[in-house]
Design a protein around this motif. Structure first.
Motif, PDB file in Angstrom:
ATOM      1  N   GLN A 242      -6.126   5.129  -6.911  1.00 36.85           N
ATOM      2  CA  GLN A 242      -7.045   5.591  -5.875  1.00 36.85           C
ATOM      3  C   GLN A 242      -8.439   5.796  -6.459  1.00 36.85           C
ATOM      4  O   GLN A 242      -8.594   6.247  -7.595  1.00 36.85           O
TER       5      GLN A 242
ATOM      6  N   ILE B 267      -1.023   1.178  -8.288  1.00 33.75           N
ATOM      7  CA  ILE B 267      -2.027   1.462  -7.269  1.00 33.75           C
ATOM      8  C   ILE B 267      -2.858   2.640  -7.749  1.00 33.75           C
ATOM      9  O   ILE B 267      -2.324   3.719  -8.031  1.00 33.75           O
TER      10      ILE B 267
ATOM     11  N   TYR C 168       0.847  -1.188   0.000  1.00 32.23           N
ATOM     12  CA  TYR C 168       0.000   0.000   0.000  1.00 32.23           C
ATOM     13  C   TYR C 168       0.884   1.240   0.000  1.00 32.23           C
ATOM     14  O   TYR C 168       2.102   1.163   0.210  1.00 32.23           O
TER      15      TYR C 168
END
Length: 300
Positions: free
Chosen positions: A115, A113, A84
């Motif tokens: 969002q 990653i 993360y």
């Protein structure tokens, strides 16, 4: 103890060949990556953030993992969704194993990653963290003992008070409505079970509401990620997939029961079928606390 060091751009052993592979597989991503070259060591494992790129709500991060003291990293390494970034909103990640070097015991990954709600990644710094990985994975495709289908119960003992983890329909319209109609599940049949591989057991088989249920128990999934599925093959070598599946926790909420439901009635002659399974099991979970913090302005 975790510490940060800096090394020359892409000079660590095994990183440059892996970067060439990355460039071949993901050229558009590789072109935008900017050097970071900061590492963290914990539990005898070195994690290095080799390079990264942040754009809007997406972070592309290229990392390497190397075992400095043993053989806990192999070609089956899986980061087990334990990575993360901070600061972060709710996000979704995707991880690709780019390369594994058996000589250096180094694996390299490209991690993306994203969002949710297009929330931009902002701030002065970004921290990439990882807390565990799996290795020693093995895959199996096996035919089960014919005693499972020979002993299918037409009036099995059932249960309805189970701790549901999830459910899905396989190629079925109105899945949600159909799944909601499934209320009863098999209870473990202590006299008719079968373990095709260590960590996985066929725990019951029977007919409920005119459909064939096959129940499989996956041991300690939080540490092994043991998983799989079952299917049938008839006498003409046709594959018959399950129509629905439900998963629910065991009493300790560490292992999971998976109930596969086939559109096969009690009148069907099961002697014309063979039960098969595709399974993945894991023998090693390595935990640690790996974190690397670097200025966000350097990688935008």
């Amino acid at each position: 103890m975790c510490f940060i060091v800096s090394v020359p751009v892409l000079s660590a052993a095994g990183v440059q060949p892996a970067f060439d592979i990355l460039y071949s597989a993901f050229p558009k991503v590789a072109q935008k990556l900017k050097p970071v070259n900061l590492s963290c060591e914990d539990n005898g494992i070195k994690m290095e953030v080799v390079s990264a790129n942040v754009h809007d709500n997406v972070a592309d991060i290229y990392i390497s993992m190397q075992d400095l003291t043993g053989d806990r990293i192999d070609e089956t390494i899986d980061l087990f969704d334990s990575y993360y970034i901070k600061p972060a909103y709710d996000s979704v990640g995707n991880c690709e194993l780019v390369d594994y070097n058996d000589t250096t015991k180094m694996a390299t990954f490209l991690i993306r990653i994203s969002q949710f709600d297009n929330q931009k990644i902002s701030g002065e710094k970004i921290t990439f963290s990882l807390n565990c990985f799996l290795s020693g994975k093995q895959e199996y495709n096996k035919a089960f003992s014919d005693t499972i289908l020979k002993n299918v119960k037409k009036n099995p003992v059932t249960q309805s008070d189970v701790n549901i983890r999830g459910g899905a329909g396989l190629g079925v319209e109105s899945d949600a409505e159909s799944l909601e109609g499934i209320k009863n599940f098999l209870k473990v049949d202590e006299k008719n079970n079968y373990s095709p591989v260590e960590g996985i057991t066929i725990t019951a088989a029977g007919f409920i509401d005119e459909k064939l249920h096959i129940q499989v128990y996956y041991e300690d999934i939080l540490k092994t990620d043991n998983h799989g599925e079952v299917y049938l093959i008839d006498s003409k070598n046709n594959i018959i997939n399950y129509k629905y599946n439900y998963s629910f926790w065991d009493e300790k909420e560490c292992g999971s029961y998976e109930e596969y439901i086939f559109d096969i009635s009690p009148e069907t002659d099961l002697e014309n079928y063979t039960l098969y399974g595709d399974f993945t099991v894991c023998s090693s979970l390595t935990e640690g606390d790996w974190k690397v913090t670097f200025p966000l302005k350097n990688i935008k």
